[in-house]
Design an enzyme around this catalytic site. Structure first.
Site, short mmCIF file in Angstrom:
data_model
loop_
_atom_site.label_atom_id
_atom_site.label_comp_id
_atom_site.label_asym_id
_atom_site.label_seq_id
_atom_site.Cartn_x
_atom_site.Cartn_y
_atom_site.Cartn_z
N TYR B 154 0.83 -1.31 -0.18
CA TYR B 154 0.03 0.18 -0.12
C TYR B 154 0.87 1.20 0.03
CZ TYR B 154 -2.72 3.71 2.65
OH TYR B 154 -3.60 4.61 2.93
N ASP B 239 -1.44 -5.83 9.52
CA ASP B 239 -2.69 -5.04 9.15
C ASP B 239 -3.55 -5.87 8.76
OD1 ASP B 239 -4.37 -3.11 8.22
OD2 ASP B 239 -2.55 -1.46 7.72
N ILE B 241 -7.11 -4.97 7.95
CA ILE B 241 -8.14 -4.00 7.85
C ILE B 241 -9.07 -4.63 6.67
CG2 ILE B 241 -6.99 -1.97 8.60
CD1 ILE B 241 -6.80 -1.33 5.46
N LYS B 283 -12.91 -0.22 5.79
CA LYS B 283 -13.03 -1.26 4.35
C LYS B 283 -14.09 -1.96 4.42
CE LYS B 283 -9.03 0.63 3.16
NZ LYS B 283 -9.05 1.68 2.17
#
Lengths: 465, 465
Positions: B154, B239, B241, B283
């Site tokens: 990302y 992470d 998410i 998300k």
């Protein structure tokens, strides 16, 4: 678990949360006062909250259900708000917020929403400004006494140092040119590069607005040293008495400094936590005339954006000019009454306060109750007040005050009844420790000097503005 | 004026000049709209989940009171609502709203098929995952230390993880030869490279499910990672998410589960103190505007430090309250996640088949809001310059904003991240048509230029062959 697994930031105490400011808070949480359920508990007077005007906010909410209901003109905008994470902020909210800031300044100043950066509370705004203006190891000068939270907010993750500008009761804790110069020299002695001055105006914990004289001193100082000035004006809406609040922006404009370098080096911090009493909603802001600061702070605000749900609600509320006008006026009226109640109540007990015209607290003089003129004695007194009297107030040492014996006492975070109880407790306590005659004379002589000084300072202030 | 500001404020180290952000800017100049601007640029570079707002809105319509600070507590609603508004307005406790954390912990457990239980007391709320990731870096690493990160990753991490923390990111190269899976070899190689650069590695940062790949990490990958972290005595920040967006098999295995199932690790092994999870509602629930992120860790020292640091980015109490109610309805929560995943799968399949008919393949994926698309065959040469050219052509000719692999630090040119959940099916259809037309034209153009080369100079073309 080896400590080396954590960063030094995580492992050490520089977050400043071991100071008595927070310890008193903890004691209160163990035994909180409740009128009905715990009338012998500790009354919280160490929390600078504004609980006086919620009814005004609530009635507005009742009359304007769209704002909290994600609706605009009856249509749902839930989706748009849910997706809105633009760090430039909701335009309608920034427009309303700058108008509100202007209103607080008697519309003598106009702010440009493009120069406003929204942050999750003033806590975030102050830290962000440090990241933008200083390197780790640089220093900012702060007048004492100051808000204990600054030790965490300004220093912890940024590595910036605070060097105090010592203010004393001899002149009502006003900032002087010599104190500024002294602090600057001190920083150099410590091999620290000074990047700026940070003031809180109106002051926490003093509750006073900076005088025109002080504001001009500051401008002269930062001009000469070519450094920044941060003016934390989060209590600007709480000025309830004359002299009225004068913003640093006004002073710069009066001196026609809009095209100068100084104009770009003055930055304002604001928040709705004190004026509107909404600390839970996390609404803070940075205002700067320096485009690069605005640009950098905007990107940094990614680490603490204001919830779009909250931005929308407050944009609707603050756009209602009829509401804001009435709110500002009514809120200040109530603060004035509360302030008066505390001051006169303390006076009856032989305790005086620094003459103040703003904020949610008084700076109270308990020097005559100290067993000795030391910070140890101040701590002793504080412990007695917390544990025996049952009041959590903030000792001056936690605010880095240069002199022992001063305490910050909040008046806007409780009902009138509770404040009465607190005042009664104080009176009982003071009466119980009243010392025999010759000390009594000594005390009254001291208070005479205080009164005399205060009269003379009033004269000077009348001359300022 | 530049030296007046910190290096952080002046530099590009915020990483926002990458094409990831530049494509965004192009889109904003000429955004597609079905009716108002049908030839505008379609935004396919934004990983938003817009598929299930109707579910949230219908819940809100049925429970309108919640947004208006009212709760079913029994008794007169108006008097209760006033105390609730007041409570929330004042609630700035960095430990977070207990009811909210309870539901979040339950949600996290459910996403993992209830094979793991999370303790709400080990959860720290932050203003978005952006704040969570930065906070963890402040807690785990000194300035100058490094985290390993598998590529592609990302683009926002370059800002979130490095900017104000001054932590370095060292890429762990993954390649298409094995579907970009993380290998022990790649981890070791990255670690060696870090040491050569005299960087102290404090941990590995993974995103699982992966952005931009859209895949869940396999059991093998996770075991390799755990073995690596155990042997090097470093942290893992996972992470997660996108954990709620897993719409196809294989199911999601989070780091906690992987550790529980790891054959050689006993409960109480110190690695348990070095695993930290990041989560967010941006998300799964499609609520990036509400700024709800969190850190989960078994390491109490980390939780304690991160909690205090969350002061710089607390979640609005107004938002905490609303969401604790939405998520508090267990049936709704389950229904939402299931329906949302079903819709994501449909969208994903639509994109994959649409691209296939354009002769373009995707990495096989089972999660996320995007596909990792293979456009290597459309490059005029196997270089990043060619990838940039292709990207520019796609924006200007196909009028689509996609994210080029180079912005995600992919080690091979030709891959693009293409989002599918931030638009209507109609718009996705249009996008697929445009890609097909573009791909066809590009192939034809290649053919034509070949023919021209062939006719223009037989000798040189013979040499080319």
């Amino acid at each position: 678990m080896k400590m080396s697994m954590l960063s030094t930031k995580a492992a050490c105490n520089s977050h400043g949360q071991d100071s008595s400011y927070f310890l008193g808070w903890q004691e209160y949480e163990k035994n909180p006062y409740d009128e009905v359920r715990n009338p012998n508990g500790i009354i919280q007077m160490g929390l600078a909250e504004n609980q006086l005007s919620f009814d005004l906010l609530e009635s507005w909410l009742e009359n304007n259900p769209d704002a909290a209901g994600f609706k605009q003109d009856g249509d749902s905008i839930f989706r748009d708000l849910a997706l809105f994470q633009d760090y430039h902020g909701l335009p309608a909210f920034k427009n309303a917020l700058v108008d509100f800031m202007s209103e607080i300044r008697g519309n003598k100043v106009k702010f440009n929403p493009d120069n406003l950066v929204l942050t999750a509370g003033a806590t975030s705004a102050n830290e962000t400004l440090m990241f933008c203006l200083a390197e780790p190891g640089d220093a900012f000068l702060l007048p004492t006494p100051y808000y204990p939270g600054f030790d965490r907010d300004l220093k912890w993750r940024t590595g910036v140092e605070i060097v105090p500008i010592q203010c004393t009761s001899s002149n009502g804790f006003r900032i002087t040119e010599s104190a500024l110069e002294q602090a600057y020299k001190q920083a150099h002695k410590l091999n620290l590069r000074v990047k700026g001055v940070l003031v809180t105006n109106p002051s926490n914990p003093l509750g006073t607005t900076l005088s025109l004289y002080e504001l001009n001193l500051l401008v002269n100082f930062i001009e000469a040293k070519e450094i920044h000035l941060i003016s934390d004006e989060i209590y600007s809406g709480t000025a309830f008495r004359s002299p009225s609040f004068v913003s640093i922006t006004e002073v710069l404009m009066d001196r026609k400094l809009m095209d100068s370098d100084v104009w770009d080096r003055v930055h304002i911090v604001y928040s709705l936590s004190k004026d509107l009493g909404l600390p839970g909603f996390r609404v803070g802001a940075i205002y700067s005339n320096d485009d690069m600061v605005v640009a950098a702070a905007t990107k940094m605000s990614s680490f603490g954006l204001v919830s779009s749900q909250t931005q929308y609600l407050l944009s609707a509320m603050l756009s209602d000019k009829e509401f804001t006008e009435n709110y500002i006026y009514e809120n200040q009226t109530r603060l004035r009454k509360r302030h008066e109640m505390l001051v006169s109540g303390l006076k009856k007990t032989g305790i005086s306060c620094l003459d103040s015209n703003a904020s949610l607290f008084c700076w109270v003089d308990m020097r005559h109750l100290l067993s000795s003129k030391t910070f140890d004695a101040e701590m002793e007194l504080w412990k007695q007040i917390v544990y025996k009297v049952g009041l959590n107030i903030s000792p001056g040492s936690s605010c880095h005050c240069a002199e022992p014996g001063w305490f910050r006492v909040c008046f806007a975070n409780m009902s009138e009844e509770t404040l009465e109880v607190a005042l009664t407790r104080i009176k009982t306590f003071v009466d119980s420790i009243t010392i025999p005659d010759f000390h009594h004379h000594h005390r009254s002589r001291k208070s005479l000097t205080k009164w005399v000084f205060r009269l003379s300072s009033k004269v000077r202030e009348a001359n300022d503005r | 004026m530049q030296q007046m500001l910190s290096r952080k404020a002046s530099f590009n180290s915020h990483g926002e000049d990458s094409s990831y952000f530049l494509g965004w800017k192009e889109y904003e100049k000429n955004p597609y709209h079905e009716h108002h601007n049908p030839s505008g640029i379609i935004q396919m570079g934004l990983a938003e989940n817009q598929l299930s707002f109707d579910l949230l809105e219908s819940w809100l319509a049925k429970n309108a009171n919640v947004a208006h600070f009212k709760e079913d507590r029994g008794g007169s609603s108006s008097s209760l609502s006033s105390s609730l508004f007041r409570e929330l307005a004042l609630f700035q406790d960095y430990r977070g709203l207990p009811a909210f954390k309870k539901e979040l912990a339950a949600l996290m457990g459910e996403i993992r098929g209830n094979k793991v239980r999370y303790d709400p007391n080990k959860l720290v709320l932050t203003a978005g995952a952006t704040a969570a990731n930065e906070t963890l870096m402040f807690c785990l690493a000194e300035p100058g230390e490094a985290f390993l990160i598998p590529t592609p990753y990302y683009p926002g991490f370059d800002r979130d993880v490095k900017w104000r923390t001054e932590v370095q990111l060292v890429p762990v190269h993954c390649s298409s030869s094995n579907q970009f899976r993380l290998t022990s070899l790649a981890l070791e190689e990255a670690h060696k490279r870090a040491l050569k650069q005299k960087l102290k590695v404090k941990g590995v940062l993974i995103t699982n499910p992966t952005n931009p790949l859209g895949t869940t990490m396999s059991k093998d990958e996770l075991n390799h990672l755990l073995d690596f972290a155990i042997s090097k005595k470093i942290h893992i920040v996972s992470d997660e998410i996108y954990s709620g967006t897993v719409f196809d098999s294989p199911g999601f295995i989070g780091i906690t589960q992987a550790l529980l199932n790891h054959k050689k690790v006993r409960v109480g092994n110190d690695i348990w103190n070095r695993i930290h999870i990041v989560y967010s509602l941006s998300k799964d629930l499609g609520l990036p505007g509400f700024r709800v992120g969190m850190i989960y860790s078994e390491n109490e020292a980390i939780i304690s430090a991160a909690t205090k640091m969350s002061s710089f980015g607390l979640v609005s109490s107004q938002t905490q309250f609303l969401l604790s109610n939405i998520l508090g309805e267990k049936n709704f929560r389950k229904l939402y996640m299931k329906e949302n995943q079903k819709r994501l799968k449909e969208r994903h399949d639509m994109m994959v088949s649409g691209l296939k008919s354009a002769g373009i393949s995707c990495l096989k994926s089972n999660a996320g809001l995007f596909c990792w698309v293979d456009m290597r065959h459309l490059l005029c040469s196997n270089t990043f310059e060619a990838e940039k050219e292709l990207w520019e052509k796609i924006i200007s000719e196909a009028k689509l904003n996609l994210s080029p692999g180079s912005s995600c630090h992919c080690s091979e040119p030709g891959w693009f991240r293409v989002c599918f959940a931030n638009m209507s099916t109609e718009t996705l259809s249009v996008a697929m048509q445009r890609i097909k037309a573009f791909a066809d034209a590009t192939c034809k153009a290649d053919q034509i230029s070949y023919q021209q080369a062939l006719y223009s100079s037989q000798k040189s073309s013979l040499n080319k062959w």
